[in-house]
Design a protein around this motif. Structure first.
Motif, PDB file in Angstrom:
ATOM      1  N   GLN A  10       0.825  -1.200   0.000  1.00 23.83           N
ATOM      2  CA  GLN A  10       0.000   0.000   0.000  1.00 23.83           C
ATOM      3  C   GLN A  10       0.864   1.257   0.000  1.00 23.83           C
ATOM      4  O   GLN A  10       0.603   2.220  -0.732  1.00 23.83           O
ATOM      5  N   ARG A  11       1.920   1.247   0.805  1.00 23.59           N
ATOM      6  CA  ARG A  11       2.790   2.423   0.898  1.00 23.59           C
ATOM      7  C   ARG A  11       3.579   2.644  -0.387  1.00 23.59           C
ATOM      8  O   ARG A  11       3.829   3.787  -0.785  1.00 23.59           O
ATOM      9  N   GLN A  12       3.975   1.565  -1.057  1.00 25.33           N
ATOM     10  CA  GLN A  12       4.721   1.721  -2.300  1.00 25.33           C
ATOM     11  C   GLN A  12       3.818   2.161  -3.450  1.00 25.33           C
ATOM     12  O   GLN A  12       4.273   2.827  -4.383  1.00 25.33           O
ATOM     13  N   LYS A  13       2.561   1.811  -3.380  1.00 27.24           N
ATOM     14  CA  LYS A  13       1.619   2.323  -4.368  1.00 27.24           C
ATOM     15  C   LYS A  13       1.416   3.829  -4.158  1.00 27.24           C
ATOM     16  O   LYS A  13       1.308   4.603  -5.114  1.00 27.24           O
ATOM     17  N   GLU A  14       1.396   4.234  -2.892  1.00 26.59           N
ATOM     18  CA  GLU A  14       1.203   5.647  -2.575  1.00 26.59           C
ATOM     19  C   GLU A  14       2.418   6.490  -2.964  1.00 26.59           C
ATOM     20  O   GLU A  14       2.264   7.623  -3.429  1.00 26.59           O
ATOM     21  N   ASP A  15       3.636   5.943  -2.759  1.00 25.66           N
ATOM     22  CA  ASP A  15       4.831   6.753  -3.067  1.00 25.66           C
ATOM     23  C   ASP A  15       5.305   6.595  -4.515  1.00 25.66           C
ATOM     24  O   ASP A  15       6.302   7.188  -4.930  1.00 25.66           O
ATOM     25  N   GLY A  16       4.599   5.770  -5.291  1.00 19.61           N
ATOM     26  CA  GLY A  16       4.905   5.660  -6.707  1.00 19.61           C
ATOM     27  C   GLY A  16       6.002   4.686  -7.074  1.00 19.61           C
ATOM     28  O   GLY A  16       6.373   4.571  -8.247  1.00 19.61           O
ATOM     29  N   THR A  17       6.522   3.930  -6.096  1.00 19.20           N
ATOM     30  CA  THR A  17       7.610   2.995  -6.408  1.00 19.20           C
ATOM     31  C   THR A  17       7.104   1.607  -6.812  1.00 19.20           C
ATOM     32  O   THR A  17       7.883   0.764  -7.247  1.00 19.20           O
ATOM     33  N   TYR A  18       5.793   1.373  -6.661  1.00 23.87           N
ATOM     34  CA  TYR A  18       5.200   0.119  -7.130  1.00 23.87           C
ATOM     35  C   TYR A  18       4.382   0.447  -8.371  1.00 23.87           C
ATOM     36  O   TYR A  18       3.307   1.046  -8.288  1.00 23.87           O
ATOM     37  N   THR A  19       4.895   0.064  -9.514  1.00 24.55           N
ATOM     38  CA  THR A  19       4.269   0.386 -10.795  1.00 24.55           C
ATOM     39  C   THR A  19       3.793  -0.899 -11.472  1.00 24.55           C
ATOM     40  O   THR A  19       4.095  -2.006 -11.025  1.00 24.55           O
ATOM     41  N   ASP A  20       3.094  -0.754 -12.594  1.00 24.39           N
ATOM     42  CA  ASP A  20       2.670  -1.929 -13.358  1.00 24.39           C
ATOM     43  C   ASP A  20       3.876  -2.735 -13.832  1.00 24.39           C
ATOM     44  O   ASP A  20       3.839  -3.974 -13.829  1.00 24.39           O
ATOM     45  N   GLU A  21       4.935  -2.036 -14.231  1.00 26.01           N
ATOM     46  CA  GLU A  21       6.145  -2.737 -14.667  1.00 26.01           C
ATOM     47  C   GLU A  21       6.742  -3.551 -13.531  1.00 26.01           C
ATOM     48  O   GLU A  21       7.114  -4.714 -13.712  1.00 26.01           O
ATOM     49  N   ILE A  22       6.808  -2.945 -12.362  1.00 25.67           N
ATOM     50  CA  ILE A  22       7.352  -3.643 -11.182  1.00 25.67           C
ATOM     51  C   ILE A  22       6.507  -4.871 -10.873  1.00 25.67           C
ATOM     52  O   ILE A  22       7.025  -5.960 -10.602  1.00 25.67           O
ATOM     53  N   LYS A  23       5.193  -4.729 -10.907  1.00 24.87           N
ATOM     54  CA  LYS A  23       4.307  -5.855 -10.612  1.00 24.87           C
ATOM     55  C   LYS A  23       4.581  -7.027 -11.560  1.00 24.87           C
ATOM     56  O   LYS A  23       4.695  -8.178 -11.122  1.00 24.87           O
ATOM     57  N   GLN A  24       4.705  -6.728 -12.852  1.00 36.31           N
ATOM     58  CA  GLN A  24       4.926  -7.796 -13.831  1.00 36.31           C
ATOM     59  C   GLN A  24       6.284  -8.459 -13.625  1.00 36.31           C
ATOM     60  O   GLN A  24       6.414  -9.687 -13.748  1.00 36.31           O
ATOM     61  N   GLU A  25       7.298  -7.676 -13.297  1.00 42.83           N
ATOM     62  CA  GLU A  25       8.636  -8.241 -13.055  1.00 42.83           C
ATOM     63  C   GLU A  25       8.640  -9.087 -11.787  1.00 42.83           C
ATOM     64  O   GLU A  25       9.274 -10.144 -11.735  1.00 42.83           O
TER      65      GLU A  25
END
Length: 318
Positions: free
Chosen positions: A118-133
């Motif tokens: 949740q916190r990484q989604k809020e700070d922008g460090t969890y992206t769609d690219e990161i999720k797929q990787e």
């Protein structure tokens, strides 16, 4: 290994570092030790603590910002009022001890991932690219190139999939259910426990942790293996109300003469067990030669707070 100047980092991570340092009076030092990484995993940054300095090491250069922010969020949770796992006894079998701690720490970190995500989604460090990787890495981990019997493979995949479902936001549920039906069923039991609790609340985090360990232990036993005895081998930080602190010990806890040895003394261990959930909260520093029925009778009349203070037991107020 090279130390990274904080000024070279993105602003959101600089703010994260400064917040931890100010809130908890710690010094964060960040180092790069980049190696060839074929896929993304959540252990490509790690940290160690010495005195008041926390050393963070990053091994993934391509996704350095993500793995660094991820580790800093774990550090922040570790420093906050979050229950902890502790182990002060030993079975005398190093591999056995290590297995119990490995499973417990894996479950613990996955539960933390609910908040970290949740916190990484809020700070922008969890992206769609990161999720797929990340999911690519989980898919590879689910097909290890090692020889393992079917039951142990299921135990292993259950933990990997538990993390994959939580941090991958259920994206691969249908695929994993088709390819690994038994492991998916087991992992889903753990996910249900995690998602039924508000893990930002220490009491609910502790409850989820104990219940997940119970559920995983039942999975092991149902496959014909010896359970891991999390209740008596591990201590989980007690969370009590102010009223409970004033109660006599025997109203809230029981003392169990452990089947394990006290790691520090080598003598018989004595574990303080919570009556409400059967989970160990501390290993008492008692002399086995002095533990008599009369001793128990007297010791049980101390208040919970007196015992916690006398034994140096860390606790949280509910």
């Amino acid at each position: 290994m090279k130390q990274i100047n904080i000024n070279e980092l993105p602003e959101n991570i600089v703010n994260q570092v400064e917040k931890i340092e100010q809130d908890y009076n710690k010094k964060i030092e960040i180092f790069s030790d980049y190696t060839q990484q074929d896929y993304l995993t959540l252990d490509q940054a790690s940290h160690t603590t010495k005195n008041e300095t926390i050393k963070v090491v990053i091994t993934n250069e391509k996704y350095a910002d993500f793995v660094l922010a991820h580790e800093l969020h774990h550090i922040e949770l570790e420093l906050s009022d979050e229950p902890e796992i502790d182990c002060a006894v030993t079975s005398g079998q190093k591999d056995r001890d290590g297995q119990v701690l490995m499973v417990a720490n894996s479950v613990f970190e996955t539960l933390e991932h609910v908040t970290v995500l949740q916190r990484q989604k809020e700070d922008g460090t969890y992206t769609d690219e990161i999720k797929q990787e990340f999911i690519k890495g989980i898919d590879i981990a689910l097909r290890p190139r090692v020889s393992m019997d079917l039951a142990n493979m299921r135990f292993y995949r259950t933990l990997v999939m538990f993390d994959g479902i939580i941090f991958g936001e259920h994206q691969k549920d249908a695929d994993w259910k088709d390819n690994f039906p038994k492991s998916f069923k087991y992992a889903s039991q753990l996910v249900d426990i995690a998602e039924k609790n508000d893990l930002s609340v220490p009491f609910q985090f502790r409850r989820a942790l104990v219940n997940c360990l119970d559920a995983y232990n039942e999975i092991i036993i149902s496959n014909g293996y010896q359970g891991l005895h999390f209740h008596t081998f591990l201590n989980v930080t007690p969370i009590v109300s102010k009223r409970q602190l004033r109660l006599s010990l025997n109203q809230v806890y029981q003392i169990k003469h452990s089947e394990y040895k006290n790691r520090a003394t080598g003598r018989d261990g004595f574990v303080l067990i919570a009556i409400n959930d059967g989970q160990g909260v501390a290993t008492l520093n008692l002399d086995p030669n002095k533990v008599t029925p009369e001793f128990y009778k007297a010791f049980y009349q101390y208040t919970v707070q007196e015992v916690f203070e006398k034994e140096g037991i860390k606790y949280l107020i509910r």
